[in-house]
Design an enzyme around this catalytic site. Structure first.
Site, PDB file in Angstrom:
ATOM      1  N   HIS A  98     -48.084 -88.368  50.513  1.00 43.38           N
ATOM      2  CA  HIS A  98     -47.203 -88.387  51.641  1.00 43.38           C
ATOM      3  C   HIS A  98     -46.654 -86.995  51.928  1.00 43.38           C
ATOM      4  O   HIS A  98     -46.137 -86.440  52.777  1.00 43.38           O
ATOM      5  CB  HIS A  98     -46.038 -89.301  51.849  1.00 43.38           C
ATOM      6  CG  HIS A  98     -46.680 -90.564  51.898  1.00 43.38           C
ATOM      7  ND1 HIS A  98     -45.819 -91.916  52.020  1.00 43.38           N
ATOM      8  CD2 HIS A  98     -47.999 -91.294  51.789  1.00 43.38           C
ATOM      9  CE1 HIS A  98     -46.348 -93.030  52.209  1.00 43.38           C
ATOM     10  NE2 HIS A  98     -47.605 -92.656  52.121  1.00 43.38           N
ATOM     11  N   ARG A 132     -50.297 -88.351  59.837  1.00 39.36           N
ATOM     12  CA  ARG A 132     -48.788 -88.406  60.317  1.00 39.36           C
ATOM     13  C   ARG A 132     -47.872 -87.697  59.432  1.00 39.36           C
ATOM     14  O   ARG A 132     -46.702 -87.350  59.744  1.00 39.36           O
ATOM     15  CB  ARG A 132     -48.163 -89.697  60.541  1.00 39.36           C
ATOM     16  CG  ARG A 132     -48.241 -90.740  59.185  1.00 39.36           C
ATOM     17  CD  ARG A 132     -48.111 -92.053  59.445  1.00 39.36           C
ATOM     18  NE  ARG A 132     -48.254 -93.009  58.162  1.00 39.36           N
ATOM     19  CZ  ARG A 132     -47.057 -93.181  57.261  1.00 39.36           C
ATOM     20  NH1 ARG A 132     -45.876 -92.885  57.740  1.00 39.36           N
ATOM     21  NH2 ARG A 132     -47.269 -93.913  56.091  1.00 39.36           N
TER      22      ARG A 132
END
Length: 143
Positions: A98, A132
């Site tokens: 992430h 994202r």
């Protein structure tokens, strides 16, 4: 890819174990110190590691201090560094997937050598997911 290592006196022993472990996996390693267990200051080793990553002399880093906080804060003062303090494999996985972390920071006084090896394995094997998460990375740098 060359992996750079840095740590103060509190991380010296675990760093030595990690250097041997990562080297045994076939990664070239570069040690930025500390080179003894005598009292030392983590910024003296964190800054050279960060500069080597920024100049692409090394690809990623693994850093150590007692809690991981001091060396992690120091590393993250550098514009291109995304240092993540990881104390378990799942945190390491998420920091790579992430946050595209490029320095694994380990709290030497709070993990065992076996835990360190499991965390390092996950960190080195996990790709950045992009998508994202990419826009968040772009928002991290302060102009």
């Amino acid at each position: 890819m060359i992996i750079g290592f840095a740590g103060d006196h509190a991380g010296f022993e675990l760093k030595a174990t990690a250097l041997e472990y990562v080297g045994s996996m076939g990664y070239p390693c570069r040690d930025f110190g500390a080179y003894t267990a005598e009292r030392s200051d983590y910024p003296d080793f964190a800054h050279p590691l960060a500069r080597a990553i920024e100049s692409e002399e090394v690809g990623w880093g693994i850093a150590f201090c007692g809690t991981g906080n001091g060396i992690g804060i120091t590393l993250n003062r550098h514009r291109m560094i995304r240092a993540a303090i990881c104390w378990m494999p799942e945190i390491a996985r998420l920091s790579r997937a992430h946050n595209d972390a490029n320095v694994l920071v380990l709290p030497a006084r709070f993990i065992t050598p076996d835990e360190m090896k499991a965390i390092v394995d996950v960190f080195l094997d996990t790709p950045f997911e992009g998508g994202r998460h990419l826009c968040r990375l772009e928002k991290m740098v302060v102009e």
